[in-house]
Design a protein around this motif. Structure first.
Motif, short mmCIF file in Angstrom:
data_model
loop_
_atom_site.label_atom_id
_atom_site.label_comp_id
_atom_site.label_asym_id
_atom_site.label_seq_id
_atom_site.Cartn_x
_atom_site.Cartn_y
_atom_site.Cartn_z
N SER A 216 54.57 58.61 14.85
CA SER A 216 54.75 57.80 15.48
C SER A 216 55.16 55.91 14.59
O SER A 216 55.60 54.89 15.01
N ARG A 217 54.31 56.19 13.77
CA ARG A 217 53.72 54.81 12.69
C ARG A 217 54.76 55.00 11.47
O ARG A 217 54.71 53.60 10.71
N VAL A 218 55.77 55.56 11.75
CA VAL A 218 56.50 56.01 10.22
C VAL A 218 57.76 55.42 10.67
O VAL A 218 57.69 56.64 11.64
N SER A 219 58.73 55.13 9.92
CA SER A 219 59.96 54.33 10.14
C SER A 219 61.24 55.36 9.90
O SER A 219 60.56 56.39 9.24
N ARG A 220 62.01 55.61 10.81
CA ARG A 220 62.89 56.66 10.31
C ARG A 220 63.01 56.71 9.32
O ARG A 220 63.26 58.13 8.68
N SER A 221 63.26 55.54 8.55
CA SER A 221 63.92 55.83 6.49
C SER A 221 62.57 54.72 5.94
O SER A 221 62.86 53.83 6.56
N HIS A 222 62.10 55.47 5.99
CA HIS A 222 60.14 54.70 5.70
C HIS A 222 59.79 54.33 4.06
O HIS A 222 60.12 52.79 3.92
N ALA A 223 60.87 55.23 3.41
CA ALA A 223 60.23 54.60 2.41
C ALA A 223 61.24 56.01 0.97
O ALA A 223 61.63 56.46 1.46
N ARG A 224 61.77 55.29 -0.16
CA ARG A 224 62.36 56.15 -1.00
C ARG A 224 61.52 56.00 -2.18
O ARG A 224 61.37 55.16 -3.15
N ILE A 225 61.98 57.79 -2.74
CA ILE A 225 61.28 57.61 -4.51
C ILE A 225 62.67 58.29 -5.30
O ILE A 225 63.51 58.94 -5.17
N ASP A 226 63.34 57.17 -6.18
CA ASP A 226 64.10 57.33 -6.88
C ASP A 226 63.42 57.83 -8.66
O ASP A 226 62.35 57.74 -9.08
N TRP A 227 64.32 58.16 -9.35
CA TRP A 227 64.10 58.25 -10.52
C TRP A 227 64.53 57.28 -11.74
O TRP A 227 65.99 57.17 -11.57
N HIS A 228 63.64 55.75 -12.14
CA HIS A 228 64.98 55.21 -13.09
C HIS A 228 64.12 54.95 -13.99
O HIS A 228 62.91 54.55 -14.40
N GLY A 229 64.89 54.57 -14.66
CA GLY A 229 64.03 55.08 -16.56
C GLY A 229 63.73 55.48 -17.17
O GLY A 229 62.37 55.01 -17.32
N GLY A 230 63.24 56.72 -16.59
CA GLY A 230 62.29 57.68 -17.45
C GLY A 230 61.12 57.45 -16.44
O GLY A 230 60.30 57.81 -16.78
N ALA A 231 61.00 57.26 -15.34
CA ALA A 231 60.16 56.81 -14.12
C ALA A 231 60.25 57.89 -12.71
O ALA A 231 61.30 57.12 -12.29
N PHE A 232 59.53 57.79 -12.27
CA PHE A 232 59.22 57.60 -10.61
C PHE A 232 59.11 56.50 -9.69
O PHE A 232 57.99 55.81 -9.98
N GLN A 233 59.80 55.78 -9.02
CA GLN A 233 59.57 54.80 -8.26
C GLN A 233 60.11 55.13 -6.86
O GLN A 233 60.75 55.75 -6.52
N LEU A 234 58.59 54.07 -6.95
CA LEU A 234 59.05 54.02 -4.88
C LEU A 234 58.93 52.76 -3.75
O LEU A 234 58.51 51.85 -4.64
N THR A 235 59.83 53.11 -3.45
CA THR A 235 60.31 51.82 -2.44
C THR A 235 59.96 51.88 -1.41
O THR A 235 60.84 52.47 -0.21
#
Length: 311
Positions: free
Chosen positions: A229-248
């Protein structure tokens, strides 16, 4: 008199102004914010759009077509760098820009606009990371092939106050695409993305390449579903940017990161950080809370990983 028209709606929001006021004081911070809003307003006009209204640290605008709206969004991101803090100021917080774009039928009446496209464009700001442009599928459908190449599907996202989820795309900035071709002659082969392993309870998955980005959240429609229940429906996103994984972080309760080689907890509030090595990601509650929903992550080197290791 009300008019019903097909329009692309743009919402732009400057974030970070609170920290700016704390650092610079009311007078100087107001100058910076005012200049920033005036700059993006001017970009709307020169790109063929109309500013419907300003909204404190942002604005709402409409365009006759999607291509012009994307051009305006690109110019906004690129031009915001021109806003320079007062001379002599150091460690001044940098303003971040989020843009949401939706295309559809709108009702224009008394200088304002109403309709589903307006609501969707506004709600996309809730899910945009720092200096990102999010757009609906209807916007992407109206773009040329060169711009569509910069659009990455984030799959269907549940927007606040809306029953049906919306297919959302991230439009990558021109600065990433433009820097790929340089004066070095032939382009070097693109680096193969590394993989990232996510583990929560018995949910063990590896993501790389076409399976990115990964959206973590409570909704069954996201890529990596965490039923808490503490987690939002779309809580965070992991992308591949510039040769690294980015967590938003995309949530209201925040996302927290602790790397395995340290004790410091990185707190993300609509912010982004680079993931490296391994560690824990806390969703909706700090990692000091033993009951917090935590996802263990590990960056994988595919050159050293056998194919059968990817679950």
């Amino acid at each position: 008199m009300a008019q019903i028209l097909q329009r692309t709606v743009l919402f732009a929001d400057l974030r970070g102004s609170t920290a700016l006021y704390e650092t610079l004081g009311n007078a100087e911070a107001t100058t910076v914010v005012t200049r920033s809003v005036a700059l993006i307003s001017q970009i709307v006009s020169t790109s063929g759009g109309v500013v419907v209204k300003t909204l404190g640290d942002g604005l709402m605008a409409v365009f006759a077509d999607s291509a012009a709206a994307v051009i305006a969004a690109d110019e906004m991101h690129d031009s915001l760098d021109r806003i320079v803090p007062p001379a002599g100021q150091r460690n001044v917080p940098v303003l971040k820009l989020q843009v949401g774009l939706a295309h559809g039928e709108v009702v224009e009446m008394s200088g304002d606009c109403f309709g589903d496209a307006v609501n969707v464009a506004a709600r996309l700001l809730d899910h945009a990371g720092d200096n990102e442009t999010l757009a609906t599928a209807s916007v992407v459908a109206g773009l040329g092939s060169d711009v569509r190449e910069r659009c990455r599907s984030l799959d269907k996202v549940q927007l606040r106050g809306r029953v049906e989820p919306v297919h959302v795309y991230l439009i990558e900035g021109r600065r990433f695409g433009d820097t790929a071709a340089t004066a070095y002659g032939e382009l070097l082969p693109q680096q193969e993305p590394e993989g990232i392993r996510l583990v929560w309870l018995d949910l063990n998955r590896v993501y790389a390449g076409p399976s990115l980005p990964v959206v973590l959240g409570r909704s069954p429609q996201v890529t990596y579903c965490i039923d808490d229940s503490r987690v939002s429906r779309s809580h965070a996103r992991i992308d591949w940017h510039g040769g690294a994984f980015q967590l938003t972080d995309l949530s209201y309760n925040g996302t927290y990161v602790r790397f395995s080689n340290g004790s410091e907890i990185v707190s993300l509030r609509r912010g982004t950080c680079t993931l490296h090595g391994s560690g824990l990601i806390g969703l909706g509650a700090t990692l000091t809370d033993p009951t917090a929903p935590c996802v263990r992550f590990e960056i994988l080197k595919f050159a050293d990983t056998q194919p059968q290791d990817a679950l």
